[in-house]
Design an enzyme around this catalytic site. Structure first.
Site, short mmCIF file in Angstrom:
data_model
loop_
_atom_site.label_atom_id
_atom_site.label_comp_id
_atom_site.label_asym_id
_atom_site.label_seq_id
_atom_site.Cartn_x
_atom_site.Cartn_y
_atom_site.Cartn_z
N GLU A 1 0.83 -1.22 0.00
CA GLU A 1 0.00 0.00 0.00
C GLU A 1 0.86 1.26 0.00
O GLU A 1 0.92 1.99 0.99
CB GLU A 1 -1.01 -0.01 1.15
N GLY B 1 2.06 5.09 -0.88
CA GLY B 1 1.42 6.39 -1.04
C GLY B 1 2.38 7.36 -1.70
O GLY B 1 2.26 7.71 -2.87
N ARG B 2 3.40 7.78 -0.92
CA ARG B 2 4.32 8.83 -1.38
C ARG B 2 4.93 8.52 -2.75
O ARG B 2 4.98 9.38 -3.62
CB ARG B 2 5.45 8.99 -0.34
N CYS C 1 5.37 34.66 8.82
CA CYS C 1 6.23 35.36 9.78
C CYS C 1 6.87 34.35 10.72
O CYS C 1 6.62 34.38 11.93
CB CYS C 1 5.42 36.37 10.56
N TYR D 1 1.90 14.20 0.40
CA TYR D 1 2.09 14.82 1.72
C TYR D 1 2.55 16.27 1.54
O TYR D 1 3.55 16.69 2.11
CB TYR D 1 3.09 14.03 2.57
C1 LIG Z 1 -0.76 1.99 7.36
C2 LIG Z 1 -0.09 2.76 6.30
N1 LIG Z 1 -0.02 2.26 5.07
C3 LIG Z 1 0.58 2.94 4.06
C4 LIG Z 1 1.18 4.16 4.28
C5 LIG Z 1 1.83 4.87 3.12
O1 LIG Z 1 3.17 5.08 3.33
P1 LIG Z 1 4.05 5.80 2.19
O2 LIG Z 1 3.30 7.00 1.77
O3 LIG Z 1 5.33 6.10 2.85
O4 LIG Z 1 4.18 4.82 1.06
C6 LIG Z 1 1.18 4.70 5.57
C7 LIG Z 1 1.81 5.99 5.85
O5 LIG Z 1 1.84 6.51 6.92
C8 LIG Z 1 0.52 3.99 6.61
O6 LIG Z 1 0.46 4.48 7.86
#
Ligand SMILES: Cc1ncc(COP(=O)(O)O)c(C=O)c1O
Length: 404
Positions: free
Chosen positions: A272, A274-275, A350, A379
């Site tokens: 899973e 994300g980044r 500021c 993010y």
């Molecule tokens: C449970 C879980 N899965 C997946 C992710 C995604 O992580 P990343 O964006 O570093 O791939 C996170 C990020 O905090 C997470 O807490």
């Protein structure tokens, strides 16, 4: 970095329309990137996009063409994702779920990543309260394990091993397994997310550790067709924008770990990220308002700042950027500029923390030039403190086709 032509062209148009600062999302690039991720994964390995990285609906619609599902971590994300991509499979994770959020997850048919025995009891009571229909659907759960698998010190955020609010120890898993019979819930397997910011090898080592434990535990609990989620955390290196996570090498490694389908029939592995999915498709484009010297150093003050793009402040790096020169200078006086020297790009807040890039050498940067900050798709806007000082919010613009 250099900004691709479509980003430069759109930036110039937005500048002419006085519509900066703005986020520019390159959906064409995201589509190709997400397709590559899917293609790199071996059969039997699914991927869910972690919505928390960027929940922009246009991005979700593109990603959903390639990802097997979306991982959401709040009732808000759950509602949002279900509306943006109706019918796409959802998994609901994260600590501290409320009864209302759990009820919404069950109603949406989401797989729930259970974080503790207390949360399992709460979910079971929610399902009892929902009555016949929910019980017949037999909502599925993964239990989130906190495993002591070593991750390198360079990992950005460590969320597994040792002490922490995420997931549970072995005892907690066993307690949950004992609680499950008669709850109307179906145990599908285990979930882990150990750290963020991992390179290919550490990510594979972590995956191997999770898999070793999870297979044994699931076998002992006689879980049929187990799902084992190995987490996200694939690294994005803001200091080396060209060093993109090698999905092909990672996929090959996962194929070795997964083994043949015949050896573990019915098993599904899942990641899973994300980044590493959305970071590269986002650009934060703004204009230089002022260039000046202070204490012998050059500073460029840009419109907007870390209240729009908190990523560099949150992670302590200089956000990579491209200068897009603009000859548009309406004033009769000379343009302040820095030439062939390091400059710090700060925003309009500021606070000395409002720094987007520190002491970065530029060929030339003048007041009135445009700056496109790269790697601003994850993010970034959604973790920013946008209300601070009540500046206006950025606009949002897209390159390529939105899939509606
Ligand atoms: C449970 C879980 N899965 C997946 C992710 C995604 O992580 P990343 O964006 O570093 O791939 C996170 C990020 O905090 C997470 O807490």
């Amino acid at each position: 970095v250099s900004a691709p032509a479509p980003v430069r062209d759109l930036a110039a148009r937005l500048a002419r329309e006085d519509a900066l600062p703005a986020y520019v999302y390159d959906l064409t690039a995201l589509d190709a990137h997400a397709a590559r991720i899917g293609a790199a994964l071996p059969p039997g390995v699914e991927w869910h996009y972690a919505v928390k990285a960027n929940p922009d609906p246009a991005l979700l619609r593109v990603i959903a063409r390639h990802a097997d599902g979306l991982e959401v971590s709040s009732g808000g994300e759950l509602r949002h994702a279900a509306a943006a991509v109706p019918g796409h499979p959802l998994a609901f994770g994260g600590p501290g779920k409320t009864a209302a959020e759990l009820a919404a997850a069950v109603a949406a048919g989401a797989l729930v990543h259970v974080e503790s025995p207390q949360e399992l009891r709460l979910l079971a009571s929610v399902v009892r309260g929902l009555g016949g229909q929910a019980r017949r659907a037999e909502p599925a759960v993964l239990l989130r394990v906190n495993l002591d698998v070593p991750v390198p010190a360079s990992a950005g955020l460590v969320m597994g091993g040792g002490r922490g609010p995420f997931g549970m120890d072995r005892d907690g898993l066993d307690e949950c397994a004992a609680l499950l019979p008669g709850t109307g819930l179906r145990l599908r397997g285990l979930h882990a997310h150990l750290a963020s910011g991992l390179g290919v090898r550490p990510a594979l080592r972590a995956a191997a550790g999770v898999l070793r434990f999870a297979r044994r535990w699931c076998d002992r609990q006689a879980v049929t067709e187990p799902v084992i989620t190995l987490g996200g955390g694939m690294g994005v290196d803001y200091r080396r924008p060209g060093a993109v996570f090698d999905w092909t090498a990672y996929g090959r490694g996962l194929a070795r770990l997964a083994g043949t389908a015949a050896a573990r029939p019915g098993e599904t592995l899942r990641i899973e990220p994300g980044r590493a999915v959305t970071a590269y498709c986002g650009w934060y484009v703004t204009r230089v308002l002022d260039v000046k010297r202070s204490g012998g150093a050059a500073f460029a003050v840009v419109a907007g700042g870390t209240h729009h793009l908190r990523t560099p402040a949150a992670k302590g790096h200089s956000q990579p950027f491209a200068v897009i020169g603009s000859d548009d200078w309406p004033h009769p006086w000379a343009r302040p500029a820095v030439t062939g020297a390091p400059v710090t790009l700060s925003g309009q807040l500021c606070t000395p923390k409002d720094v987007l890039a520190r002491d970065v050498r530029v060929r030339r940067l003048r007041a009135g030039d445009l700056v496109a900050f790269a790697m601003a798709g994850a993010y970034a806007w959604n973790i920013s403190h946008s209300r601070f000082l009540m500046h206006t919010e950025p606009g949002f613009h897209y390159i390529g086709e939105d899939v509606t």
